[in-house]
Design a protein around this motif. Structure first.
Motif, short mmCIF file in Angstrom:
data_model
loop_
_atom_site.label_atom_id
_atom_site.label_comp_id
_atom_site.label_asym_id
_atom_site.label_seq_id
_atom_site.Cartn_x
_atom_site.Cartn_y
_atom_site.Cartn_z
N HIS A 358 -32.60 -11.88 5.50
CA HIS A 358 -32.45 -12.94 6.60
C HIS A 358 -32.74 -12.25 7.85
O HIS A 358 -32.14 -12.00 8.51
CB HIS A 358 -31.09 -13.51 6.73
CG HIS A 358 -30.64 -14.19 5.36
ND1 HIS A 358 -30.87 -15.36 4.63
CD2 HIS A 358 -29.72 -13.53 4.46
CE1 HIS A 358 -30.22 -15.40 3.67
NE2 HIS A 358 -29.49 -14.32 3.35
N PRO A 359 -34.13 -12.04 8.09
CA PRO A 359 -34.60 -11.17 9.17
C PRO A 359 -34.18 -11.86 10.26
O PRO A 359 -34.55 -13.17 10.50
CB PRO A 359 -36.07 -11.12 8.92
CG PRO A 359 -36.45 -11.95 7.92
CD PRO A 359 -35.12 -12.29 7.01
N ILE A 360 -33.86 -11.19 11.43
CA ILE A 360 -33.78 -11.66 12.92
C ILE A 360 -34.86 -11.39 13.81
O ILE A 360 -35.23 -10.11 13.94
CB ILE A 360 -32.55 -11.15 13.47
CG1 ILE A 360 -31.36 -11.82 12.46
CG2 ILE A 360 -32.19 -11.75 14.84
CD1 ILE A 360 -29.85 -11.34 12.91
N LYS A 361 -35.77 -12.40 14.43
CA LYS A 361 -36.59 -11.91 15.27
C LYS A 361 -36.03 -11.35 16.41
O LYS A 361 -35.06 -11.49 16.82
CB LYS A 361 -37.38 -13.10 15.52
CG LYS A 361 -38.03 -13.85 14.41
CD LYS A 361 -38.87 -14.95 15.00
CE LYS A 361 -39.66 -15.62 13.66
NZ LYS A 361 -40.61 -16.81 14.20
N GLY A 366 -30.60 -15.38 15.08
CA GLY A 366 -30.44 -15.57 13.59
C GLY A 366 -29.65 -16.81 13.20
O GLY A 366 -29.44 -17.64 14.16
N ALA A 367 -29.57 -16.94 11.82
CA ALA A 367 -28.80 -18.14 11.36
C ALA A 367 -27.27 -18.02 11.80
O ALA A 367 -26.88 -17.23 12.36
CB ALA A 367 -28.93 -18.01 9.94
N MET A 368 -26.80 -19.26 11.96
CA MET A 368 -25.47 -19.71 12.47
C MET A 368 -24.63 -19.88 10.88
O MET A 368 -24.95 -20.40 10.08
CB MET A 368 -25.41 -20.85 13.04
CG MET A 368 -26.04 -20.72 14.40
SD MET A 368 -25.48 -19.43 15.32
CE MET A 368 -23.90 -19.97 15.96
N GLU A 402 -25.81 -14.71 13.12
CA GLU A 402 -25.94 -13.66 12.23
C GLU A 402 -26.03 -12.58 13.16
O GLU A 402 -25.34 -11.29 12.57
CB GLU A 402 -27.41 -13.74 11.58
CG GLU A 402 -27.72 -12.95 10.65
CD GLU A 402 -29.06 -12.76 9.65
OE1 GLU A 402 -29.54 -12.16 9.46
OE2 GLU A 402 -29.65 -14.16 10.33
N TYR A 403 -26.60 -12.39 14.32
CA TYR A 403 -26.57 -11.18 15.11
C TYR A 403 -25.24 -10.76 15.31
O TYR A 403 -24.81 -9.62 15.25
CB TYR A 403 -27.11 -11.47 16.48
CG TYR A 403 -27.60 -10.47 17.45
CD1 TYR A 403 -28.73 -9.66 17.19
CD2 TYR A 403 -26.66 -10.06 18.18
CE1 TYR A 403 -28.60 -8.48 18.09
CE2 TYR A 403 -26.69 -8.89 19.29
CZ TYR A 403 -27.90 -8.22 18.97
OH TYR A 403 -28.00 -7.01 19.81
N ASP A 404 -24.36 -11.68 15.76
CA ASP A 404 -22.73 -11.18 15.91
C ASP A 404 -22.09 -10.70 14.72
O ASP A 404 -21.25 -9.83 14.82
CB ASP A 404 -22.24 -12.46 16.71
CG ASP A 404 -22.72 -12.71 18.42
OD1 ASP A 404 -23.11 -11.82 18.82
OD2 ASP A 404 -22.38 -13.59 18.66
N ALA A 405 -22.28 -11.43 13.58
CA ALA A 405 -21.90 -10.90 12.66
C ALA A 405 -22.42 -9.37 12.19
O ALA A 405 -21.28 -8.68 11.93
CB ALA A 405 -22.22 -11.85 11.47
N ILE A 406 -23.55 -9.11 12.41
CA ILE A 406 -23.81 -7.66 12.24
C ILE A 406 -23.15 -6.88 12.93
O ILE A 406 -22.81 -5.81 12.81
CB ILE A 406 -25.37 -7.59 12.20
CG1 ILE A 406 -26.13 -8.55 11.04
CG2 ILE A 406 -26.01 -6.13 12.15
CD1 ILE A 406 -25.59 -7.97 9.70
N ALA A 407 -23.06 -7.26 14.40
CA ALA A 407 -22.61 -6.45 15.49
C ALA A 407 -20.96 -6.22 14.97
O ALA A 407 -20.58 -5.21 15.29
CB ALA A 407 -22.75 -7.03 16.91
N ALA A 408 -20.45 -7.28 14.66
CA ALA A 408 -18.88 -7.20 14.24
C ALA A 408 -18.72 -6.11 13.08
O ALA A 408 -17.82 -5.48 12.76
CB ALA A 408 -18.28 -8.62 13.89
N LEU A 409 -19.83 -6.15 12.20
CA LEU A 409 -19.85 -5.29 11.03
C LEU A 409 -20.28 -3.82 11.23
O LEU A 409 -19.32 -3.28 10.77
CB LEU A 409 -20.92 -5.54 9.97
CG LEU A 409 -21.28 -5.28 8.69
CD1 LEU A 409 -19.93 -5.67 7.69
CD2 LEU A 409 -22.33 -5.58 7.96
N MET A 410 -20.93 -3.54 12.39
CA MET A 410 -21.42 -2.02 12.62
C MET A 410 -20.78 -1.51 13.73
O MET A 410 -20.83 -0.18 13.70
CB MET A 410 -22.77 -2.08 12.79
CG MET A 410 -23.71 -2.69 11.78
SD MET A 410 -23.73 -1.92 10.49
CE MET A 410 -24.61 -0.43 10.53
N ILE A 411 -19.99 -2.14 14.71
CA ILE A 411 -19.20 -1.78 16.00
C ILE A 411 -17.83 -1.58 15.41
O ILE A 411 -17.48 -0.53 15.38
CB ILE A 411 -19.69 -2.37 17.14
CG1 ILE A 411 -21.19 -2.11 17.16
CG2 ILE A 411 -18.90 -1.88 17.95
CD1 ILE A 411 -21.73 -2.83 18.56
#
Length: 667
Positions: A358-361, A366-368, A402-411
């Motif tokens: 699910h790539p993000i430009k 990204g997706a909700m 999706e962007y915030d979910a990845i940020a919550a995952l990695m930070i």
């Protein structure tokens, strides 16, 4: 057909029946008979002349078969002649003194009559007697090819005729005439007109009629085997031969004696046209064949080696570590590369799969993703009892990008968000874990096993080397690096979360992911960069199994030393200068157009490292023709995200292959 013969001495009339009997016995056995009519002037008519026998040449053969028509001999009196008694008073010699055309012989065909009719006093001719004028008769008498008579239906064969009774010659002449002659007016000066004129045809063996005053010669009897010219069969010409046979007859000359020179010339004549034809066909085929695709061929050196010895890095004293540069290779490793628990470093694989599928430009969110009740419940486990890292601000029914979910995952390393992403992507955590293991195999991570998407389970194990392989793929995702290099992040509720990777934002560190548990110790997968010339060189390292407390500080310190030493060891060297010929465009038919580098090509590496130099078309199609200066490819050094790329261009015009090249190409 007309027949002329020389008059002979008359015989007594009593001998006429014998002649007629001989004629009937000697008649030919064909379907037609010949009738001979004799025309003479009236002053020459006499009984003695009428009693003149027929020439021997006209006597038919006895052995000829009977046919449907008979031949009769009649003597026609010229119109205007005297009466029969006066005609008889004329001497026979008077007829001989007349001109040759005073007597005419005509051949007519009459149908055969029955035996009863033969004895009748009068015969009916098969065709009406037609007397031609002298000029017409002469025209008819010209030589011409005999034409066969048209076949007529055969009539019933009559009975054998009986000998006819003798009949006076004068009576025969009277019967043969179509009309009775009228007496001419008296007077010596008036010459009676001719009733009919015939062109005489002399049969073979019969002498011509003598002129007036000449003594007639005795007739020469013809050979018994010869036929009358009118009855002779003319041989029909053979049908024309086929053109090839005629050509063979014309060219069928005896060949000259063989000789080496003649043999060689003959072979040249035979095979030269074939060779020329084949050459023409080959030329046409060669000209219309599609041209081959042009290719780039490199002439520069395919590798470059940095001078000096391999650098020595400050490896950690415990656990295991691994260091590599993107696109260049491995700088080294430490410790035994065996599978160990990696804690929250596992979330690196979870982020990779989500961003891959699910790539993000760039600049997008990204997706909700819907927040479910499980994510909200698990968010409350960041207490002292459960001691989990979670995002406790999410509520069921809310949405997170999706962007915030990845940020919550990695930070902040939120376990509840890792499990939420697994369910959102694959429907269940178990299905997502299977996808994680499949991806590890694809990347060559042979010593890695995933059992959960967050890494909380100690059964999720890997090695530093395998994690570096994953890290080299992560640094190619700009969205991920944009998140991991942040020292802190603010969630959708407004709460701020610090990055557990304390190396950022210092020393060009790009972050990635930390992981600490009591059993796993301190673990870190990190990335950094260094600007060398025009190249932003990326490096990736992993340090695992650091148990010295505080474990997070121990792993950060070991990783920082390793990162700084690697950055320091990186150096650049010019491999190709601007304008240097690095290869050529091969048109496939022998044509070569040189290509040059459009800028200096600087390779990045460390002492003792050998880097590869490649020339490629950049994924595009090379043109058949192009002007000088047109960019046709790329010269590359290294691989991956830190690969050095310099365009190459044509030094001269790229021209299409000529006719000579097309004709002489092979293959």
């Amino acid at each position: 057909m007309f027949r002329a013969f020389t008059p002979v001495k008359a015989k007594p009339a009593v001998e006429k029946p014998k002649v007629e009997e001989a004629e009937k016995a000697d008649q030919p056995a064909d379907s037609e008979r010949t009738a001979v009519f004799r025309a003479f002037k009236s002053d020459s008519a006499s009984p003695a002349a009428a009693e003149r026998p027929e020439p021997a040449a006209e006597k038919p053969k006895v052995d000829e078969p009977a046919d449907s028509e008979r031949t009769a001999v009649f003597r026609a009196v010229k119109p205007g002649s005297a009466s029969a008694p006066a005609a008889e008073a004329k001497p026979a010699a008077a007829a001989a003194e007349k001109p040759v055309d005073s007597e005419r012989t005509a051949v007519f065909r009459v149908p055969k009559v029955d035996a009863a009719e033969t004895e009748a006093p009068k015969r009916a001719p098969a065709k009406p007697l037609t007397l031609a004028k002298p000029n017409e008769a002469r025209a008819v008498a010209k030589p011409a090819e005999p034409k066969p008579a048209e076949p007529k239906p055969a009539e019933p064969k009559p009975a054998e005729p009986k000998p006819a009774e003798p009949k006076p010659a004068a009576a025969k002449a009277t019967e043969a005439k179509p009309t009775e002659a009228k007496p001419a007016e008296a007077g010596p000066a008036a010459e009676p007109p001719k009733g009919s004129t015939f062109v005489p045809l002399r049969p073979e063996g019969i002498a011509p009629t003598p002129a007036a005053g000449q003594r007639p010669k005795a007739p020469v009897p013809p050979a018994a085997a010869r036929f009358d010219h009118s009855e002779r069969t003319t041989q029909q010409p053979l049908p024309p031969k086929p053109p090839l046979d005629m050509l063979a007859d014309l060219t069928n000359n005896p060949p000259p004696p063989p000789s080496p020179m003649r043999t060689a010339v003959r072979r040249v004549k035979i095979y030269a046209p074939l060779v020329v034809l084949l050459a023409v066909i080959l030329a046409v085929v060669q000209l219309v064949r599609p041209l081959p695709e042009p290719t780039l061929v490199m002439t520069a050196k395919s590798s470059y080696t940095f001078e000096g010895a391999k650098p020595q890095l400050p490896w950690p004293t415990e656990g295991q570590a691994y260091m590599a540069a993107a696109g260049l290779g491995t700088l080294g490793q430490s410790g035994e590369q065996k599978p160990v628990p990696i804690a929250s470093v596992t979330k690196s694989m979870t982020a990779y799969i989500i961003l891959r599928d699910h790539p993000i430009k760039k600049g997008d969110q990204g997706a909700m993703i819907d927040i479910d009740q499980t994510a909200e419940t698990e968010g409350k486990k960041n207490n002292s009892t459960d001691n989990e890292s979670t995002l406790d601000t999410v509520k069921a029914g809310d949405k997170i990008s999706e962007y915030d979910a990845i940020a919550a995952l990695m930070i902040p390393s939120a376990n509840n968000i890792a499990r939420l992403l697994a369910r959102w992507d694959s429907g269940s955590q178990e299905a997502f874990v299977k996808k994680m293991n499949d991806t590890a195999k694809e990347l060559g991570m042979k010593n890695t096993t995933y059992t959960d998407p967050s890494g909380l389970d100690a059964t999720t194990v890997s090695t530093a080397e395998d994690q570096v392989k994953l890290g080299l793929k992560l640094v190619e995702i700009e969205t991920l690096l944009d998140i991991t290099k942040k020292p802190k992040w603010v969630d959708p509720s407004g709460k701020e979360w610090r990055n557990w990777n304390g190396l950022v934002p210092y020393n060009d560190s790009l972050g990635i992911k930390t992981g600490t548990t009591t059993k796993a110790g301190g673990n870190l997968l990190f990335a950094a960069q260094k600007k060398v010339g025009n190249t932003n060189q990326l490096i990736v390292g992993a340090v695992l199994g650091q148990h010295k407390p505080p474990i997070i500080d121990s792993v950060l310190a070991a990783s920082k030393q390793l990162m700084l030493a690697t950055q320091k060891s990186l150096d650049g060297a010019t491999v190709v200068k601007k304008g240097d010929v690095v290869g050529y465009v091969d048109d496939g038919l022998g044509g070569r157009t040189p290509v040059v580098a459009t800028a200096d090509v600087q390779a990045v590496g460390w002492s003792g490292l050998t880097v590869e130099v490649k020339l490629a078309n950049g994924g595009g199609k090379l043109p058949q023709t192009a002007a000088a200066g047109t960019e046709v490819g790329l010269l590359t050094v290294g691989e991956g995200a830190s690969q050095v790329k310099v365009p190459v261009a044509l030094k001269t015009d790229l021209a299409a292959p000529g006719i000579g090249s097309k004709l002489t190409r092979v293959g």
